[in-house]
Design a protein around this motif. Sequence first.
Motif, PDB file in Angstrom:
ATOM      1  N   ALA A  13      38.491  47.218  13.712  1.00  0.00           N
ATOM      2  CA  ALA A  13      38.266  48.533  13.105  1.00  0.00           C
ATOM      3  C   ALA A  13      38.017  49.637  14.122  1.00  0.00           C
ATOM      4  CB  ALA A  13      37.073  48.462  12.141  1.00  0.00           C
ATOM      5  N   CYS A  14      37.775  49.277  15.379  1.00  0.00           N
ATOM      6  CA  CYS A  14      37.490  50.304  16.387  1.00  0.00           C
ATOM      7  C   CYS A  14      38.758  50.901  16.978  1.00  0.00           C
ATOM      8  CB  CYS A  14      36.614  49.722  17.501  1.00  0.00           C
ATOM      9  SG  CYS A  14      37.502  48.675  18.677  1.00  0.00           S
ATOM     10  N   HIS A  15      39.934  50.531  16.422  1.00  0.00           N
ATOM     11  CA  HIS A  15      41.217  50.949  16.991  1.00  0.00           C
ATOM     12  C   HIS A  15      41.316  50.430  18.424  1.00  0.00           C
ATOM     13  CE1 HIS A  15      42.318  54.187  13.875  1.00  0.00           C
ATOM     14  NE2 HIS A  15      41.273  53.522  13.426  1.00  0.00           N
ATOM     15  N   PRO A  16      41.416  49.110  18.573  1.00  0.00           N
ATOM     16  CA  PRO A  16      41.302  48.487  19.893  1.00  0.00           C
ATOM     17  C   PRO A  16      42.332  48.949  20.916  1.00  0.00           C
ATOM     18  CG  PRO A  16      42.113  46.915  18.246  1.00  0.00           C
ATOM     19  CD  PRO A  16      41.633  48.116  17.502  1.00  0.00           C
ATOM     20  N   GLY A  17      43.556  49.249  20.471  1.00  0.00           N
ATOM     21  CA  GLY A  17      44.570  49.688  21.430  1.00  0.00           C
ATOM     22  C   GLY A  17      44.163  50.947  22.177  1.00  0.00           C
ATOM     23  N   PRO A  18      43.954  52.066  21.463  1.00  0.00           N
ATOM     24  CA  PRO A  18      43.517  53.291  22.133  1.00  0.00           C
ATOM     25  C   PRO A  18      42.177  53.143  22.845  1.00  0.00           C
ATOM     26  CG  PRO A  18      44.344  53.783  19.937  1.00  0.00           C
ATOM     27  CD  PRO A  18      44.261  52.288  20.040  1.00  0.00           C
ATOM     28  N   THR A  19      41.245  52.391  22.240  1.00  0.00           N
ATOM     29  CA  THR A  19      39.923  52.222  22.858  1.00  0.00           C
ATOM     30  C   THR A  19      40.034  51.532  24.207  1.00  0.00           C
ATOM     31  OG1 THR A  19      38.761  52.171  20.734  1.00  0.00           O
ATOM     32  CG2 THR A  19      37.672  51.120  22.597  1.00  0.00           C
ATOM     33  N   VAL A  20      40.796  50.449  24.263  1.00  0.00           N
ATOM     34  CA  VAL A  20      40.971  49.724  25.525  1.00  0.00           C
ATOM     35  C   VAL A  20      41.737  50.583  26.537  1.00  0.00           C
ATOM     36  CG1 VAL A  20      42.105  47.740  26.612  1.00  0.00           C
ATOM     37  CG2 VAL A  20      40.829  47.444  24.482  1.00  0.00           C
ATOM     38  N   ALA A  21      42.767  51.297  26.075  1.00  0.00           N
ATOM     39  CA  ALA A  21      43.576  52.109  26.980  1.00  0.00           C
ATOM     40  C   ALA A  21      42.741  53.213  27.634  1.00  0.00           C
ATOM     41  CB  ALA A  21      44.751  52.713  26.221  1.00  0.00           C
ATOM     42  N   VAL A  22      41.954  53.941  26.844  1.00  0.00           N
ATOM     43  CA  VAL A  22      41.148  55.037  27.390  1.00  0.00           C
ATOM     44  C   VAL A  22      40.051  54.487  28.301  1.00  0.00           C
ATOM     45  CG1 VAL A  22      39.557  56.914  26.804  1.00  0.00           C
ATOM     46  CG2 VAL A  22      41.637  56.580  25.472  1.00  0.00           C
ATOM     47  N   THR A  23      39.447  53.373  27.921  1.00  0.00           N
ATOM     48  CA  THR A  23      38.400  52.770  28.753  1.00  0.00           C
ATOM     49  C   THR A  23      38.970  52.286  30.081  1.00  0.00           C
ATOM     50  OG1 THR A  23      37.215  52.060  26.758  1.00  0.00           O
ATOM     51  CG2 THR A  23      36.601  51.011  28.827  1.00  0.00           C
ATOM     52  N   ALA A  24      40.135  51.659  30.038  1.00  0.00           N
ATOM     53  CA  ALA A  24      40.771  51.190  31.270  1.00  0.00           C
ATOM     54  C   ALA A  24      41.149  52.362  32.172  1.00  0.00           C
ATOM     55  CB  ALA A  24      42.013  50.371  30.934  1.00  0.00           C
ATOM     56  N   LEU A  25      41.660  53.445  31.578  1.00  0.00           N
ATOM     57  CA  LEU A  25      42.000  54.634  32.360  1.00  0.00           C
ATOM     58  C   LEU A  25      40.749  55.196  33.038  1.00  0.00           C
ATOM     59  CD1 LEU A  25      43.819  56.897  33.329  1.00  0.00           C
ATOM     60  CD2 LEU A  25      43.563  57.996  31.090  1.00  0.00           C
ATOM     61  N   THR A  26      39.642  55.212  32.327  1.00  0.00           N
ATOM     62  CA  THR A  26      38.391  55.703  32.907  1.00  0.00           C
ATOM     63  C   THR A  26      37.964  54.840  34.095  1.00  0.00           C
ATOM     64  OG1 THR A  26      37.690  56.457  30.712  1.00  0.00           O
ATOM     65  CG2 THR A  26      35.993  56.308  32.410  1.00  0.00           C
ATOM     66  N   ALA A  27      38.061  53.530  33.937  1.00  0.00           N
ATOM     67  CA  ALA A  27      37.686  52.629  35.026  1.00  0.00           C
ATOM     68  C   ALA A  27      38.562  52.864  36.258  1.00  0.00           C
ATOM     69  CB  ALA A  27      37.796  51.179  34.560  1.00  0.00           C
ATOM     70  N   LEU A  28      39.848  53.056  36.038  1.00  0.00           N
ATOM     71  CA  LEU A  28      40.759  53.315  37.163  1.00  0.00           C
ATOM     72  C   LEU A  28      40.458  54.656  37.831  1.00  0.00           C
ATOM     73  CD1 LEU A  28      44.110  52.048  35.580  1.00  0.00           C
ATOM     74  CD2 LEU A  28      42.844  50.990  37.464  1.00  0.00           C
ATOM     75  N   LEU A  29      40.174  55.666  37.021  1.00  0.00           N
ATOM     76  CA  LEU A  29      39.836  56.978  37.574  1.00  0.00           C
ATOM     77  C   LEU A  29      38.528  56.915  38.368  1.00  0.00           C
ATOM     78  CD1 LEU A  29      40.749  59.319  34.574  1.00  0.00           C
ATOM     79  CD2 LEU A  29      41.915  59.211  36.784  1.00  0.00           C
ATOM     80  N   ALA A  30      37.568  56.139  37.853  1.00  0.00           N
ATOM     81  CA  ALA A  30      36.291  55.996  38.557  1.00  0.00           C
ATOM     82  C   ALA A  30      36.492  55.306  39.901  1.00  0.00           C
ATOM     83  CB  ALA A  30      35.306  55.207  37.693  1.00  0.00           C
ATOM     84  N   TRP A  31      37.323  54.270  39.908  1.00  0.00           N
ATOM     85  CA  TRP A  31      37.631  53.582  41.165  1.00  0.00           C
ATOM     86  C   TRP A  31      38.337  54.525  42.137  1.00  0.00           C
ATOM     87  CZ3 TRP A  31      42.746  52.531  42.796  1.00  0.00           C
ATOM     88  CH2 TRP A  31      42.833  51.786  43.981  1.00  0.00           C
ATOM     89  N   SER A  32      39.309  55.293  41.630  1.00  0.00           N
ATOM     90  CA  SER A  32      40.063  56.220  42.475  1.00  0.00           C
ATOM     91  C   SER A  32      39.171  57.325  43.045  1.00  0.00           C
ATOM     92  CB  SER A  32      41.203  56.838  41.666  1.00  0.00           C
ATOM     93  OG  SER A  32      41.893  57.818  42.408  1.00  0.00           O
ATOM     94  N   ALA A  33      38.178  57.755  42.258  1.00  0.00           N
ATOM     95  CA  ALA A  33      37.296  58.837  42.696  1.00  0.00           C
ATOM     96  C   ALA A  33      36.269  58.382  43.720  1.00  0.00           C
ATOM     97  CB  ALA A  33      36.581  59.436  41.488  1.00  0.00           C
ATOM     98  N   GLY A  34      36.112  57.061  43.903  1.00  0.00           N
ATOM     99  CA  GLY A  34      35.190  56.543  44.894  1.00  0.00           C
ATOM    100  C   GLY A  34      33.807  56.216  44.371  1.00  0.00           C
ATOM    101  N   HIS A  35      33.673  56.033  43.061  1.00  0.00           N
ATOM    102  CA  HIS A  35      32.385  55.639  42.499  1.00  0.00           C
ATOM    103  C   HIS A  35      31.975  54.256  42.990  1.00  0.00           C
ATOM    104  CE1 HIS A  35      31.160  58.736  39.650  1.00  0.00           C
ATOM    105  NE2 HIS A  35      32.426  58.888  39.277  1.00  0.00           N
ATOM    106  N   THR A  36      30.684  54.041  43.117  1.00  0.00           N
ATOM    107  CA  THR A  36      30.195  52.684  43.367  1.00  0.00           C
ATOM    108  C   THR A  36      30.449  51.850  42.110  1.00  0.00           C
ATOM    109  OG1 THR A  36      27.974  53.175  42.523  1.00  0.00           O
ATOM    110  CG2 THR A  36      28.385  53.567  44.885  1.00  0.00           C
ATOM    111  N   LEU A  37      30.333  50.538  42.258  1.00  0.00           N
ATOM    112  CA  LEU A  37      30.589  49.662  41.119  1.00  0.00           C
ATOM    113  C   LEU A  37      29.638  49.974  39.966  1.00  0.00           C
ATOM    114  CD1 LEU A  37      32.142  47.264  39.946  1.00  0.00           C
ATOM    115  CD2 LEU A  37      30.449  45.742  41.007  1.00  0.00           C
TER     116      LEU A  37
END
Length: 268
Positions: A13-37
């Motif tokens: 019910a959480c719309h898993p496709g868009p939810t996972v896609a946006v969350t994964a994009l955020t994780a990649l952007l955080a890694w690219s920006a140089g955030h700590t783990l």
Amino acid sequence: MAVGRTVRGLALACHPGPTVAVTALTALLAWSAGHTLGRGALVTTAVLTGQLSIGWSNDLLDARRDRAVGRTDKPLAAGDLTESVVRTACGAALAVCVVLSLACGWASGLVHLLLGVASGWAYNLWFKRTPLSPLPYAVAFGALPAVVTLALPSPTWPPAWVLVTGALLGVGAHLLNALPDLADDEATGVRGLPHRLGARVVRWLAPAVLLAGSVVAAYGPGLDGTGLGLLAACVALAVVAVVGRGRLPFVAAVLIALANVVSLVARS
């Protein structure tokens, strides 16, 4: 058994496709920006909880319409979940999202809550039934890179080309996401911009919008070999999206969106 059924229902019910896609994009952007783990996990989890609240609120608001058209893929409409359970989960996710977002810093938190999460809720409550339905997607996706960079130890806004590419990615995602449900939505009175344009127009408009994002992503940081290669691939995929048949246009448009994500992560 009942607990497992509830967990499975909430996951669907959480719309898993868009939810996972946006969350994964955020994780990649955080890694690219140089955030700590740890900091990257904080930002990513804040976005995840916001997406969960948006997805669950969407199904709550659409429950009556989903039942009317016999949506057996929707747990609420199929009777696998009660509205009280989804309402509780939605409220909890939103409360946690507020806490985690503000823990990322006031600037990042307010951008996420006011431009990201609020846009998703506004879409569910009103925009999805209007010709302005792409607007919340443009605002939310455009703001997402800023949520990440404003959470850095030295907060900063991303370059303008990143914001524009994100916004165009959001509009393209909205058009692609609406395509499979156009008939069911029309039957229950939901008439956003994709429904008013019709499937035939949306099938070529989605790759066109995404290709515009590819152009911005290629030239924004300065055209180099990587940018030129990604742009050439997106142009070829756009041609496939226009002349292809069956599911090929949809797949080609999704691949353009993925190429734009690569540009945002690798070149911002």
